[in-house]
Design a protein around this motif. Structure first.
Motif, PDB file in Angstrom:
ATOM      1  N   GLN A 144       0.830  -1.214   0.000  1.00  0.00           N
ATOM      2  CA  GLN A 144       0.000   0.000   0.000  1.00  0.00           C
ATOM      3  C   GLN A 144       0.857   1.254   0.000  1.00  0.00           C
ATOM      4  N   MET A 145       1.986   1.191   0.725  1.00  0.00           N
ATOM      5  CA  MET A 145       2.864   2.351   0.786  1.00  0.00           C
ATOM      6  C   MET A 145       3.411   2.668  -0.617  1.00  0.00           C
ATOM      7  N   ALA A 146       3.805   1.619  -1.339  1.00  0.00           N
ATOM      8  CA  ALA A 146       4.319   1.810  -2.697  1.00  0.00           C
ATOM      9  C   ALA A 146       3.226   2.371  -3.605  1.00  0.00           C
ATOM     10  N   ALA A 147       2.014   1.829  -3.482  1.00  0.00           N
ATOM     11  CA  ALA A 147       0.904   2.300  -4.321  1.00  0.00           C
ATOM     12  C   ALA A 147       0.597   3.764  -4.022  1.00  0.00           C
ATOM     13  N   ALA A 148       0.585   4.105  -2.732  1.00  0.00           N
ATOM     14  CA  ALA A 148       0.283   5.491  -2.341  1.00  0.00           C
ATOM     15  C   ALA A 148       1.348   6.444  -2.881  1.00  0.00           C
ATOM     16  N   SER A 149       2.621   6.044  -2.760  1.00  0.00           N
ATOM     17  CA  SER A 149       3.706   6.893  -3.258  1.00  0.00           C
ATOM     18  C   SER A 149       3.569   7.119  -4.756  1.00  0.00           C
ATOM     19  N   LEU A 150       3.283   6.034  -5.483  1.00  0.00           N
ATOM     20  CA  LEU A 150       3.171   6.148  -6.936  1.00  0.00           C
ATOM     21  C   LEU A 150       1.963   6.981  -7.340  1.00  0.00           C
ATOM     22  N   ALA A 151       0.852   6.794  -6.632  1.00  0.00           N
ATOM     23  CA  ALA A 151      -0.371   7.544  -6.970  1.00  0.00           C
ATOM     24  C   ALA A 151      -0.081   9.043  -6.948  1.00  0.00           C
ATOM     25  N   GLY A 152       0.788   9.444  -6.034  1.00  0.00           N
ATOM     26  CA  GLY A 152       1.112  10.867  -5.929  1.00  0.00           C
ATOM     27  C   GLY A 152       2.085  11.356  -6.976  1.00  0.00           C
ATOM     28  N   ILE A 153       2.969  10.483  -7.463  1.00  0.00           N
ATOM     29  CA  ILE A 153       3.980  10.991  -8.406  1.00  0.00           C
ATOM     30  C   ILE A 153       3.620  10.755  -9.868  1.00  0.00           C
TER      31      ILE A 153
END
Lengths: 316, 281
Positions: B248-257
C-alpha cells in the motif's frame, strides 16, 4: 532610436536597459519600482524577517506554544556553541554537502559525456533521466527503503541469491551503511540534474579547437583532459556550488530512511533542529541552533563562491 | 558533428563509443530501477513482499484501492495540487515583472539580482519556526493560503534564475517597436515579451510547481490536521505505523507521483530546454 542618457544610471550595453523616449525617465522609474516592489517585500519576508525573529527567539526562553517567555541573553547561543552533539551534527551536514556534491558532479559529468557522444539517443535518455529529479525526495526515500529493507528488500534478495551474503544485512541500522544508503539515494536524485546541466555546457563548446587537436593527432583522452575539461571547468564549478547549497538542505531522506538513527548517527543539523522544534517544542534553543547553522553555511560557502568567481574570471 | 567532434568519439570507428553506450545504459537502468521496483511492490501481496524478488509472484490489484481506503490519500493529493499550482502562479506573478524591471529597465541592477539569488543559500529549516509564528499570527497556520504564501515567496530565487536568461535573449528592437506603437511597459511585458518567452515561463512554472509539490520539511511544520496535510507529509506518516503495509505504501507513493511524471512527459522539451538554458552559463 537614440537613447537619452539620464543622470543617475550609467547603463551598460549588456543590461540593455533603455530609457524610453516617449515617457519621462521619472515615470519610467516609478513603473520599474512598482514592478520590483512585490519581490522586495518577498525578500524581506523570506530573509530579513526570519533572521530578526530567530535572533529574538534565540535570546529568550521560548516554546512552540508560548514564545518570548523570558529574556535570557546569549545563554542559548553559548549552550548551542558548546553542545558536542550539535557540533557533530553540523560537521556531518558539512561533510555530506561536500561529499555528495563532489560525487554527483563527477558522476553526472561522465553521464553527460556518455550522452553527448550518443547525441541522437542523448536527448531521449535525458528525458528519462528527468524522472528522479521530478520525484519527491520523500518518495525517493520510500523506494530506497523498500530496496534496502532487511526483510524482503530487493538488494538483500539479490545478494542472498548470488551467494554473496548468508544472512540479510540491515543497511539502515549500522552508521556507515546508513550514510552510504542516504548517499546513494541522494546520488540517484541529483545525478540527472548535474547531467542535464553538464550536457548543456558540453553542447555549447566551440568546435574549432577540438578539430584542430584531432588534426594534430591528440587522443580522445588527451582532448578530454586538455581541452574539454578546462573549457567546462567554470560551468562545472557553478554546478558544484549549486549542489553544495542544495546538499546543506538534506532532510527528507534522513527523515524517511533513518529518522536520524541508528542512535544519532545520521542526525544532521537540520534534522536535529526539526526534532528540537517540533518534537520537544524547545523553540528557543532550536532558533539558536538555526542561527549558528545558517552562519556556518555562510562561512563554508563564501570561500567556494570566491574561488568560483576567481575561476570564472581567469578562464582559459 | 558538434557532439562527435567534441568528445572525440567518431562514429563507428571507436571503441569509446561502445563504452559511452554502455555507460549511458547502465546509468539509465540505475535511474529507472527504484521507480520500477516501487511499481512492482505496489502489485505484491503481503507475504510476497518479504520474498525479496523483483517481480511479484502472484500480482494483485488490491493495494491501489487499499491505499486510498486506508489513508486520506485523495485529500493529500488534492491539497498538494492546489497548494503547488497556486504557489507556482504566485511565484511567476511576482518574479516576471521584477525580473523584467531588473534586466530590461535597469532597476536596482547591481544589488537586487544578487540579493535575490543569495537568498536561496539559506536552508528551508531557517524559515520553519519564523513562518510557523507568522502564519499563526495572521491566522493562516494549517491553511492552503498559508502554504501557498510560503512556497510562492520561497521559490522566487529559483524562478528568477531560470527566467533571467530567457528575458536577456529577447531582442530589444521588438520592445522598441512596441514602444513606438504606444505600448507602455506593462503592455509591452504582457503582450510582447511574455509570448516570446512563453516556453521559458512554462518550464519555470512547472519546475517551481514541482518544487512545492515535493517539499516536505515546511509542510510538516505548517500543517497540523489530516485535512490540510500535503502528500509528502501524508506518505511520511505511513512510516510511523508499526505495521507498515509495503504494498500500500508503494501504491500510495506512486499515486502521488504519476501526475508529475505525466506533466513532465508532456512538457519534456520545455523542461530540458528550460533547465539547460537557465543559470549555468
Amino acid at each position: 532610436m537614440t537613447s537619452v542618457p539620464y543622470s543617475d544610471a550609467i547603463v551598460s550595453p549588456a543590461a540593455r536597459a533603455k530609457p524610453r523616449a516617449d515617457v519621462s525617465p521619472r515615470r519610467d522609474r516609478i513603473v520599474g519600482a512598482l514592478f520590483v516592489a512585490p519581490l522586495v517585500v518577498a525578500l524581506i519576508v523570506t530573509t530579513l524577517y526570519p533572521t530578526l525573529f530567530l535572533i529574538a527567539l534565540a535570546t529568550s526562553k521560548s516554546t512552540l506554544g508560548k514564545p518570548f517567555r523570558k529574556f535570557v541573553g546569549t545563554d542559548q547561543i553559548v549552550a548551542t556553541l558548546t553542545d558536542g552533539n550539535f557540533q557533530i551534527a553540523v560537521a556531518k551536514s558539512i561533510a555530506f554537502a561536500f561529499a555528495s556534491a563532489t560525487a554527483e558532479v563527477a558522476v553526472g559529468f561522465f553521464v553527460a559525456l556518455a550522452f553527448v557522444t550518443l547525441l541522437k539517443l542523448g536527448r531521449t535518455l535525458l528525458v528519462i533521466a528527468l524522472l528522479p529529479l521530478m520525484t519527491p525526495p520523500v518518495m525517493v526515500a520510500v523506494a530506497w527503503k523498500l530496496i534496502l529493507a532487511p526483510a524482503g528488500g530487493l538488494l538483500n534478495g539479490v545478494l542472498m541469491k548470488a551467494g554473496i551474503i548468508d544472512a540479510p544485512l540491515s543497511f539502515l541500522a549500522t552508521p556507515f551503511l546508513a550514510w552510504l544508503s542516504i548517499g546513494v539515494a541522494d546520488l540517484w536524485q541529483w545525478v540527472p540534474f548535474v547531467a542535464i546541466l553538464s550536457f548543456a555546457a558540453l553542447l555549447s563548446l566551440p568546435d574549432g579547437v577540438q578539430e584542430a587537436a584531432m588534426v594534430d593527432g591528440a587522443s580522445p583522452l588527451q582532448r578530454l583532459r586538455h581541452i574539454t575539461l578546462p573549457l567546462v571547468a567554470a560551468p562545472l564549478a557553478s554546478i558544484f556550488l549549486l549542489k553544495l547549497i542544495i546538499g546543506f538542505k538534506l532532510f527528507d531522506l534522513v527523515y524517511v530512511l533513518t529518522f536520524g538513527g541508528p542512535g544519532f548517527a545520521t542526525t544532521t543539523a537540520t534534522f536535529g533542529i526539526w526534532r528540537l522544534a517540533l518534537e520537544q517544542f524547545d523553540v528557543g534553543n532550536a532558533a539558536a541552533q538555526t542561527l549558528v547553522y545558517a552562519i556556518v553555511i555562510g562561512i563554508v560557502t563564501i570561500p567556494v563562491v570566491r574561488l568560483h568567481r576567481f575561476a570564472s574570471e581567469n578562464q582559459p | 558533428m558538434t557532439a562527435r567532434v567534441l568528445s572525440g568519439l567518431e562514429f563507428g570507428r571507436n571503441p569509446l563509443r561502445v563504452l559511452a553506450l554502455g555507460g549511458a545504459l547502465v546509468s539509465l537502468a540505475f535511474f529507472l530501477l527504484p521507480i520500477a521496483y516501487l511499481l512492482s511492490v505496489s502489485f505484491k501481496r503481503k507475504d510476497d513482499v518479504l520474498a525479496g524478488n523483483f517481480l511479484p509472484v502472484d500480482p494483485t490489484l488490491d493495494n491501489w484501492p487499499g491505499a486510498f481506503a486506508a489513508t486520506s490519500l485523495t485529500t493529500f493529493i488534492a491539497n498538494s495540487v492546489i497548494v503547488s499550482v497556486l504557489a507556482g502562479i504566485l511565484t511567476i506573478a511576482i518574479t516576471l515583472p521584477a525580473a523584467y524591471a531588473m534586466i530590461r529597465m535597469g532597476v536596482f541592477r547591481r544589488f537586487l539580482p544578487q540579493a535575490t539569488l543569495a537568498s536561496y543559500i539559506a536552508p528551508p529549516v531557517v524559515g520553519l519556526i519564523p513562518f510557523f509564528f507568522l502564519l499563526k499570527t495572521i491566522g493562516l497556520l494549517n491553511t492552503h493560503a498559508g502554504l501557498i504564501l510560503v512556497y510562492g515567496l520561497l521559490n522566487i530565487p529559483v524562478a528568477f534564475w531560470l527566467i533571467g536568461p530567457f528575458l536577456r535573449r529577447v531582442p530589444v528592437e521588438i520592445e522598441e517597436a512596441a514602444a513606438l506603437d504606444g505600448a507602455g511597459r506593462f503592455r509591452t511585458l504582457v503582450s510582447v515579451v511574455a509570448p516570446i518567452i512563453a516556453p521559458g515561463i512554462a518550464a519555470t512554472t512547472i519546475i517551481v510547481v514541482i518544487l512545492s509539490f515535493n517539499e516536505f520539511l515546511l509542510a510538516s511544520g505548517l500543517t497540523l490536521t489530516d485535512g490540510m496535510r500535503t502528500l509528502t507529509v501524508g506518505i511520511s506518516l505511513f512510516q510511523g505505523d508499526r505495521l507498515v503495509n509495503f504494498g500500500q505504501m508503494a501504491a500510495a507513493s506512486l499515486a502521488g507521483i504519476v501526475p508529475i511524471y505525466l506533466i513532465a512527459f508532456l512538457m519534456q522539451k520545455h523542461l530540458v530546454e528550460g533547465l539547460a538554458k537557465g543559470g549555468v552559463k
